[in-house]
Write a protein that holds these residues in place. Structure first.
Motif, PDB file in Angstrom:
ATOM      1  N   TRP A 107      43.272  42.675  42.646  1.00  0.00           N
ATOM      2  CA  TRP A 107      43.498  44.090  42.340  1.00  0.00           C
ATOM      3  C   TRP A 107      42.550  44.872  43.213  1.00  0.00           C
ATOM      4  CZ3 TRP A 107      46.712  47.438  40.510  1.00  0.00           C
ATOM      5  CH2 TRP A 107      46.275  48.722  40.224  1.00  0.00           C
ATOM      6  N   GLN A 108      43.098  45.770  44.013  1.00  0.00           N
ATOM      7  CA  GLN A 108      42.269  46.524  44.948  1.00  0.00           C
ATOM      8  C   GLN A 108      42.666  47.992  44.885  1.00  0.00           C
ATOM      9  OE1 GLN A 108      40.618  45.957  49.426  1.00  0.00           O
ATOM     10  NE2 GLN A 108      42.504  44.957  48.978  1.00  0.00           N
ATOM     11  N   ASP A 109      42.100  48.676  43.913  1.00  0.00           N
ATOM     12  CA  ASP A 109      42.369  50.091  43.726  1.00  0.00           C
ATOM     13  C   ASP A 109      41.215  50.661  42.915  1.00  0.00           C
ATOM     14  OD1 ASP A 109      43.627  52.536  43.811  1.00  0.00           O
ATOM     15  OD2 ASP A 109      45.354  51.943  42.616  1.00  0.00           O
ATOM     16  N   ARG A 110      41.040  51.937  42.968  1.00  0.00           N
ATOM     17  CA  ARG A 110      39.972  52.538  42.191  1.00  0.00           C
ATOM     18  C   ARG A 110      40.233  52.333  40.713  1.00  0.00           C
ATOM     19  NH1 ARG A 110      35.260  52.688  44.028  1.00  0.00           N
ATOM     20  NH2 ARG A 110      35.239  53.190  46.196  1.00  0.00           N
ATOM     21  N   PRO A 111      39.243  52.008  39.907  1.00  0.00           N
ATOM     22  CA  PRO A 111      37.830  52.049  40.249  1.00  0.00           C
ATOM     23  C   PRO A 111      37.248  50.721  40.710  1.00  0.00           C
ATOM     24  CG  PRO A 111      38.041  51.800  37.913  1.00  0.00           C
ATOM     25  CD  PRO A 111      39.442  51.844  38.476  1.00  0.00           C
ATOM     26  N   MET A 112      38.092  49.729  41.040  1.00  0.00           N
ATOM     27  CA  MET A 112      37.500  48.434  41.334  1.00  0.00           C
ATOM     28  C   MET A 112      38.359  47.580  42.239  1.00  0.00           C
ATOM     29  SD  MET A 112      37.973  46.559  37.734  1.00  0.00           S
ATOM     30  CE  MET A 112      39.482  46.680  36.842  1.00  0.00           C
ATOM     31  N   ARG A 113      37.698  46.546  42.767  1.00  0.00           N
ATOM     32  CA  ARG A 113      38.371  45.475  43.509  1.00  0.00           C
ATOM     33  C   ARG A 113      38.015  44.177  42.794  1.00  0.00           C
ATOM     34  NH1 ARG A 113      36.666  46.125  49.560  1.00  0.00           N
ATOM     35  NH2 ARG A 113      34.630  46.298  48.588  1.00  0.00           N
ATOM     36  N   CYS A 114      39.025  43.484  42.323  1.00  0.00           N
ATOM     37  CA  CYS A 114      38.772  42.370  41.417  1.00  0.00           C
ATOM     38  C   CYS A 114      39.753  41.229  41.645  1.00  0.00           C
ATOM     39  CB  CYS A 114      38.907  42.884  39.975  1.00  0.00           C
ATOM     40  SG  CYS A 114      38.481  41.677  38.719  1.00  0.00           S
ATOM     41  N   HIS A 115      39.257  40.014  41.487  1.00  0.00           N
ATOM     42  CA  HIS A 115      40.095  38.816  41.449  1.00  0.00           C
ATOM     43  C   HIS A 115      40.291  38.459  39.980  1.00  0.00           C
ATOM     44  CE1 HIS A 115      39.734  38.113  45.739  1.00  0.00           C
ATOM     45  NE2 HIS A 115      38.457  38.386  45.618  1.00  0.00           N
ATOM     46  N   LEU A 116      41.531  38.372  39.540  1.00  0.00           N
ATOM     47  CA  LEU A 116      41.825  38.048  38.146  1.00  0.00           C
ATOM     48  C   LEU A 116      42.252  36.591  38.038  1.00  0.00           C
ATOM     49  CD1 LEU A 116      42.366  38.692  35.153  1.00  0.00           C
ATOM     50  CD2 LEU A 116      44.655  39.428  35.841  1.00  0.00           C
ATOM     51  N   PHE A 117      41.519  35.840  37.233  1.00  0.00           N
ATOM     52  CA  PHE A 117      41.901  34.480  36.876  1.00  0.00           C
ATOM     53  C   PHE A 117      42.611  34.587  35.538  1.00  0.00           C
ATOM     54  CE2 PHE A 117      38.228  34.107  39.636  1.00  0.00           C
ATOM     55  CZ  PHE A 117      38.603  33.092  40.505  1.00  0.00           C
ATOM     56  N   ALA A 118      43.931  34.424  35.543  1.00  0.00           N
ATOM     57  CA  ALA A 118      44.742  34.656  34.343  1.00  0.00           C
ATOM     58  C   ALA A 118      45.161  33.330  33.712  1.00  0.00           C
ATOM     59  CB  ALA A 118      45.963  35.490  34.687  1.00  0.00           C
ATOM     60  N   TYR A 119      45.169  33.318  32.381  1.00  0.00           N
ATOM     61  CA  TYR A 119      45.492  32.125  31.601  1.00  0.00           C
ATOM     62  C   TYR A 119      46.408  32.509  30.444  1.00  0.00           C
ATOM     63  CZ  TYR A 119      41.434  30.256  34.054  1.00  0.00           C
ATOM     64  OH  TYR A 119      40.550  29.866  35.030  1.00  0.00           O
TER      65      TYR A 119
END
Length: 169
Positions: A107-119
């Motif tokens: 996810w690369q949008d305001r307010p953050m850039r994040c890698h999501l490990f989904a389960y």
């Protein structure tokens, strides 16, 4: 007191640690783990509304219990920790990684850039909300959730909004 969270690079590798406030303020890459809770028979998904006091995506709906990874924390362990903290769930089975064809977990949008490990976990037992994190929650069928997701004005966490349609029947 500063809360240190794991820093990641754009490719999804842990590279250090930084204060959560700095990560959010500067939009630094980090990682989170989230768990989709389905009923044991697979017919329903647990949906919840985040509290209005959350630092990110306050007051929005979500169907992943989750949070950021601490330095050196295993994503699956973080997923179980968040599931226990936010929903009071200790599943009998280990979470199963979720994979979709159309979203790579970034996810690369305001307010953050994040890698999501989904389960995902299958669960039918009691749910106990952490009052600081979860305002309310309920079970919906895939169709009910999809109907709401199709409404762009419905306040739903944007990174989960990308993930969920691929997982619904």
């Amino acid at each position: 007191m500063a809360e240190m969270i794991a820093l990641y690079d754009a490719e999804g590798r842990e590279i250090g640690a930084q204060d959560r406030a700095v990560v959010y303020a500067e939009g630094l890459w980090h990682a989170s783990a989230g768990v989709l809770v389905r009923s044991r028979d697979g017919s329903r998904i647990y949906v919840h509304k985040r509290t209005d006091t959350k630092a990110v995506f306050a007051g929005m709906h979500d169907c992943l219990a989750g949070g950021v990874l601490s330095p050196g924390e295993d994503p699956a362990a973080a997923a179980l920790r968040e599931l226990s903290e936010e929903l009071g769930i200790a599943p009998d089975d280990h979470p199963v990684p979720l994979v979709t064809a159309s979203w790579d977990g970034t996810w690369q949008d305001r307010p953050m850039r994040c890698h999501l490990f989904a389960y995902e976990v299958r669960y039918d037992g009691p749910i106990h909300h952490q009052p600081e994190e979860i305002a309310a929650g309920w079970w919906w069928t895939d169709k009910q959730l999809l109907t709401h997701l199709e409404d762009p004005t419905w306040p739903f966490v944007p990174d989960t909004r990308l993930l969920i349609p691929d997982l619904l029947r």
